[in-house]
Design an enzyme around this catalytic site. Structure first.
Site, PDB file in Angstrom:
ATOM      1  N   GLN A 165       0.816  -1.204   0.000  1.00 37.05           N
ATOM      2  CA  GLN A 165       0.000   0.000   0.000  1.00 37.05           C
ATOM      3  C   GLN A 165       0.859   1.267   0.000  1.00 37.05           C
ATOM      4  O   GLN A 165       0.469   2.298   0.528  1.00 37.05           O
ATOM      5  CB  GLN A 165      -0.932  -0.011   1.214  1.00 37.05           C
ATOM      6  N   CYS A 166       2.008   1.192  -0.637  1.00 35.08           N
ATOM      7  CA  CYS A 166       2.976   2.281  -0.687  1.00 35.08           C
ATOM      8  C   CYS A 166       2.930   2.943  -2.061  1.00 35.08           C
ATOM      9  O   CYS A 166       2.559   2.309  -3.053  1.00 35.08           O
ATOM     10  CB  CYS A 166       4.374   1.692  -0.431  1.00 35.08           C
ATOM     11  N   ALA A 167       3.317   4.192  -2.132  1.00 34.65           N
ATOM     12  CA  ALA A 167       3.378   4.886  -3.421  1.00 34.65           C
ATOM     13  C   ALA A 167       4.376   4.224  -4.368  1.00 34.65           C
ATOM     14  O   ALA A 167       4.269   4.371  -5.579  1.00 34.65           O
ATOM     15  CB  ALA A 167       3.748   6.351  -3.206  1.00 34.65           C
ATOM     16  N   THR A 217       4.745   0.945  -4.679  1.00 36.73           N
ATOM     17  CA  THR A 217       4.315  -0.432  -4.917  1.00 36.73           C
ATOM     18  C   THR A 217       4.382  -0.817  -6.389  1.00 36.73           C
ATOM     19  O   THR A 217       4.624  -1.979  -6.717  1.00 36.73           O
ATOM     20  CB  THR A 217       2.900  -0.664  -4.352  1.00 36.73           C
TER      21      THR A 217
END
Length: 177
Positions: free
Chosen positions: A49-51, A53
Site C-alpha cells: 500500500q505504498c506509493a 508499490t
C-alpha cells in the site's frame, strides 16, 4: 524520506560476509540464500500500500531478465512503515492479481530495529545500512558482501543497479571454503 543515491560498499574479505540467510516463503517452505552462493542477489523490503508499490512490476522484470544467469531476489513484505496488508494471504493475492509475481517473496517480516530479520541485522553490521522506507534495495555480491544499497526512489531497472548485477554475474564463482 528515500534517497536515490546508492551507497556503494567496498568489497571486503570473506571473513565478514553475510553468510546465508533463510526467509520463510509466502508460498510455503523456505527461501535459502545459499542457492545463490557465488552469484548476486537482491533483497527488497516491500509494502503493498505504498506509493512505490508499482515497482513490483519492474522487480519482476529484473528477476526475469537475470534469473537464468543465477541472479536471485527476495521481496520482503514488511509493515515497519505501516503500509502493508494485515495478512500474508492478502499480500500474496494482491501481488499475483496485480503484478503476476513469481519471484521469491517472504512472509511479512520486520526489517528495522531490534526485531529485524537476521539478514537486515547482518547488512546493518556489515555496511551500516538500515531501510529508511519501503522498497529499499540491498544488492549482495557472489562473495557475500553488500555491493550497494539504494533507497525507494531508485528504480529496479535503473542502469546503476543493472550494471552492478551484470558485472557481478560476469565474475567467476568463488570457490567454497
Amino acid at each position: 524520506m528515500a534517497t536515490s543515491i546508492a551507497t556503494i560498499v567496498p568489497r571486503l574479505g570473506g571473513a565478514s560476509d553475510l553468510g546465508t540467510h533463510i526467509f520463510p516463503s509466502i508460498y510455503g517452505g523456505l527461501i535459502d540464500t545459499k542457492q545463490w552462493q557465488g552469484k548476486p542477489y537482491l533483497v527488497v523490503n516491500t509494502a503493498s500500500q505504498c506509493a512505490f508499490t508499482k515497482q513490483y512490476a519492474d522487480l519482476q522484470k529484473l528477476y526475469d531478465t537475470y534469473r537464468s544467469a543465477g541472479f536471485g531476489m527476495v521481496a520482503v513484505p514488511s509493515d515497519d512503515f505501516n503500509q502493508e496488508f494485515d495478512s500474508n494471504a492478502e499480500i500474496k493475492s494482491y501481488c499475483a492479481l496485480n503484478y503476476d509475481i513469481d519471484m521469491p517473496m517472504s512472509e511479512t517480516l520486520v526489517v528495522t530495529g531490534a526485531q529485524a530479520h537476521p539478514f537486515f541485522k547482518a547488512v546493518h553490521a556489515q555496511s551500516g545500512f538500515v531501510p529508511k522506507w519501503n522498497f529499499n534495495k540491498v544488492l549482495v555480491g557472489g562473495n557475500g558482501q553488500v555491493l550497494a544499497t539504494w533507497g525507494a526512489s531508485t528504480r529496479p531497472l535503473s542502469q546503476k543497479l543493472t550494471r552492478l548485477i551484470e558485472a557481478e554475474l560476469s565474475q567467476p564463482i568463488p570457490p567454497i571454503q
